[in-house]
Design an enzyme around this catalytic site. Structure first.
Site, PDB file in Angstrom:
ATOM      1  N   HIS A  82       0.892  -1.183   0.140  1.00 15.02           N
ATOM      2  CA  HIS A  82       0.037  -0.074  -0.023  1.00 15.02           C
ATOM      3  C   HIS A  82       0.962   1.210  -0.006  1.00 15.02           C
ATOM      4  O   HIS A  82       1.791   1.143   0.776  1.00 15.02           O
ATOM      5  CB  HIS A  82      -0.672  -0.122   1.227  1.00 15.02           C
ATOM      6  CG  HIS A  82      -1.992   1.032   1.108  1.00 15.02           C
ATOM      7  ND1 HIS A  82      -3.285   0.762   0.697  1.00 15.02           N
ATOM      8  CD2 HIS A  82      -1.918   2.215   1.605  1.00 15.02           C
ATOM      9  CE1 HIS A  82      -3.837   1.854   0.776  1.00 15.02           C
ATOM     10  NE2 HIS A  82      -3.250   2.726   1.326  1.00 15.02           N
ATOM     11  N   ASP A 161     -14.629   2.016   5.234  1.00 15.36           N
ATOM     12  CA  ASP A 161     -13.514   2.619   4.761  1.00 15.36           C
ATOM     13  C   ASP A 161     -13.890   3.721   3.451  1.00 15.36           C
ATOM     14  O   ASP A 161     -13.802   4.875   3.424  1.00 15.36           O
ATOM     15  CB  ASP A 161     -12.136   2.111   4.479  1.00 15.36           C
ATOM     16  CG  ASP A 161     -11.182   2.964   3.880  1.00 15.36           C
ATOM     17  OD1 ASP A 161     -10.725   3.901   4.701  1.00 15.36           O
ATOM     18  OD2 ASP A 161     -10.722   3.106   2.748  1.00 15.36           O
ATOM     19  N   ARG A 168     -14.419  12.048   4.864  1.00 16.55           N
ATOM     20  CA  ARG A 168     -13.306  12.769   5.262  1.00 16.55           C
ATOM     21  C   ARG A 168     -12.676  13.729   4.207  1.00 16.55           C
ATOM     22  O   ARG A 168     -12.214  14.916   4.574  1.00 16.55           O
ATOM     23  CB  ARG A 168     -12.223  11.776   5.779  1.00 16.55           C
ATOM     24  CG  ARG A 168     -12.427  11.136   7.219  1.00 16.55           C
ATOM     25  CD  ARG A 168     -11.387   9.931   7.152  1.00 16.55           C
ATOM     26  NE  ARG A 168     -10.088  10.234   6.923  1.00 16.55           N
ATOM     27  CZ  ARG A 168      -9.009   9.448   6.500  1.00 16.55           C
ATOM     28  NH1 ARG A 168      -9.214   8.202   6.159  1.00 16.55           N
ATOM     29  NH2 ARG A 168      -8.006   9.962   6.592  1.00 16.55           N
ATOM     30  N   SER A 183      -7.718   3.657   8.219  1.00 22.82           N
ATOM     31  CA  SER A 183      -8.056   3.564   6.773  1.00 22.82           C
ATOM     32  C   SER A 183      -7.282   2.272   6.000  1.00 22.82           C
ATOM     33  O   SER A 183      -7.629   1.424   5.228  1.00 22.82           O
ATOM     34  CB  SER A 183      -8.119   4.583   6.080  1.00 22.82           C
ATOM     35  OG  SER A 183      -8.194   4.618   4.725  1.00 22.82           O
ATOM     36  N   LYS A 187      -8.050  -2.118   5.145  1.00 23.78           N
ATOM     37  CA  LYS A 187      -8.266  -2.642   3.917  1.00 23.78           C
ATOM     38  C   LYS A 187      -7.118  -3.794   3.975  1.00 23.78           C
ATOM     39  O   LYS A 187      -7.125  -4.712   3.013  1.00 23.78           O
ATOM     40  CB  LYS A 187      -7.568  -1.867   2.966  1.00 23.78           C
ATOM     41  CG  LYS A 187      -9.055  -0.810   2.736  1.00 23.78           C
ATOM     42  CD  LYS A 187      -8.734   0.325   1.855  1.00 23.78           C
ATOM     43  CE  LYS A 187      -7.770   1.245   2.402  1.00 23.78           C
ATOM     44  NZ  LYS A 187      -7.642   2.897   1.815  1.00 23.78           N
TER      45      LYS A 187
HETATM   46  N1  URA Z   1      -4.641   6.143   1.879  1.00 22.03           N
HETATM   47  C1  URA Z   1      -5.542   5.468   2.502  1.00 22.03           C
HETATM   48  O1  URA Z   1      -5.952   4.387   2.053  1.00 22.03           O
HETATM   49  N2  URA Z   1      -6.330   6.223   3.287  1.00 22.03           N
HETATM   50  C2  URA Z   1      -6.144   7.328   3.849  1.00 22.03           C
HETATM   51  O2  URA Z   1      -6.727   7.789   4.684  1.00 22.03           O
HETATM   52  C3  URA Z   1      -5.090   7.967   3.422  1.00 22.03           C
HETATM   53  C4  URA Z   1      -4.163   7.433   2.442  1.00 22.03           C
END
Ligand code: URA
Length: 434
Positions: A82, A161, A168, A183, A187
């Site tokens: 990620h 999310d 947000r 967040s 995931k």
């Molecule tokens: N990447 C994400 O998946 N979530 C966030 O809140 C910020 C960056």
């Protein structure tokens, strides 16, 4: 339990109990809590934060808010990656086939670009025919057959999310550490991998502009990983200037292909190779980072990584001939060279300004759901440390619609700072957090 009481508790600096966090996630996803009340709660978290226990509980509750991927039927060491988001960040395009080439398995869920940062899904969609919406069966079949698959996040997985991120984004609460950590990590947990590598960007074009904040984010994600039993390594990488030399969807695909063909060195290749080496280390396939880097570079040199990329494209309905003939990728009608009058060396290249310029040319969205132009973007001829001469081209704009061209040109010119002496180049991989 009343949601208003939870808003008041957090507003007044209190600590939420696990059941209270579960309650707010479950009821928000079920549509029982209106956005205006959740907005107030998010702002309370922004100012009064969550401690580690609250963040871990929020992460778990979010991960459990939808389906989980059943990766248990897939043999081998399964990994995920990620990025916290940046400009010119086409790492996933290179990393996914490279991971499969070194013998690990990766099922990657990715998102679209929003604001000045790009998204892997938009980049992949610039490949003719490439399907980013897969059924879970198709996704798992790709992982079984070739060790990899990429698809767009669906609302079945971590719906909390999706809903919270959208809120947000429009309530000024994106930059809250516990909210970012939960967040990202929810995931990762829902995808059930054996190992995760995080690319936490730091600098002008990143969500975390300062190194210390990026480090807090990296450490927070690693700590939550520990808490929930997930093997996580984070690299903090530079995002003061864009990664690579291409910004814009099909331009970035072209650049990723060059890396996969082992035709180019540079920061995009270096970050990707290091991330893959970390995953190899986690898997136990190698005993040292150095060995991991060597094995990864070997798969670029042998052509296996490129073959894997072609298989990925074919598995998902795209035209894999793009690797031989880049004319099959969409291209803009017009090009414009940007020149600077100064002489000297590029000492700064503001990633945020370049990202904004690409965005207003049409490479990204101003608002969710907007159509984008896959062909447009910016090629960076000069990056930090490169020497300029009078009337030297520093960048090339690829555009179709010229309505925002003047503003884009100004942003690109302003992004460059030139100094008379060679600058020190920013450290690319700033820290490793385990
Ligand atoms: N990447 C994400 O998946 N979530 C966030 O809140 C910020 C960056």
């Amino acid at each position: 339990m009343s949601f208003l009481d939870l808003v008041l508790k957090k507003r007044n600096g209190g600590k939420l109990e696990s059941e209270e966090i579960d309650f707010l996630v479950e009821n928000y996803v079920a549509g029982e809590i209106p956005d205006y009340q959740m907005s107030a709660f998010l702002m309370a978290v922004y100012f009064n934060s969550f401690d580690r226990e609250e963040t871990a509980q929020l992460t778990r509750a979010m991960a459990n808010s939808g389906d989980q991927l059943a990766l248990s039927g897939i043999e081998g060491f399964k990994v995920d990656k990620h990025s916290s988001g940046g400009v010119g960040d086409s790492v996933s395009l290179v990393l996914v086939p490279l991971v499969a080439a070194v013998g690990l398995k990766i099922g990657k869920l990715s998102g679209r670009g929003l604001g000045h940062t790009g998204g892997t899904i938009d980049k992949l969609e610039s490949i003719p025919g490439f399907r980013v919406s897969l059924s879970t069966e198709e996704f798992l079949a790709g992982m079984k057959k070739d060790g990899m698959a990429i698809m767009e996040h669906t609302s079945d997985l971590v719906p909390a999310d999706q809903k919270l991120y959208e809120l947000r984004d429009v309530t000024g609460t994106v930059e809250s550490l516990p909210l970012i950590i939960s967040s990202i990590m929810s995931k990762k947990i829902a995808c059930g991998p054996d190992g995760v590598v995080l690319d936490i960007k730091s600098g002008a074009g990143a969500i975390m502009k300062e190194f210390d904040r990026a480090k807090e984010l990296a450490q927070g994600c690693v700590d939550i990983g520990k808490e929930v039993g997930l093997n996580v390594t984070a690299l903090i990488t530079d995002m003061n200037q864009p990664l690579g030399r291409a910004v814009g969807n099909s331009l970035e695909v072209r650049e990723a292909i060059k890396v996969l063909k082992d035709e180019t060195s540079g920061d995009l290749r270096e970050v990707t190779v290091n991330l893959v080496a970390e995953l190899l280390l986690q898997s136990g396939k190698v005993d040292s980072k150095k060995e991991g880097v060597e094995l990864t570079e070997d798969k670029l040199a042998s052509g296996l990584a490129l073959e894997k990329f072609e298989s990925l494209i074919e598995n998902q309905g795209g035209n894999s001939k793009i690797t031989e003939d880049s004319n099959l990728l969409t291209a803009s009608e017009n090009r414009l060279e940007i020149q600077l009058e100064e002489e000297g060396y590029v000492s700064k290249l503001d990633a945020l300004k370049i990202g904004r310029a690409a965005n207003i040319l049409g490479a990204g969205r101003q608002e969710k759901g907007e159509e984008i132009d896959y062909a447009v973007g910016i090629e960076l001829e000069k990056k930090i440390g490169d020497e300029l001469t009078a009337s030297n081209t520093v960048a090339r704009v690829h555009y179709n619609d010229d309505s925002n061209l003047e503003e884009a040109k100004t942003l690109i010119r302003d992004a460059y700072t030139v100094s008379p002496t060679p600058p020190s180049t920013p450290e690319l991989i700033k820290e490793r957090v385990r």
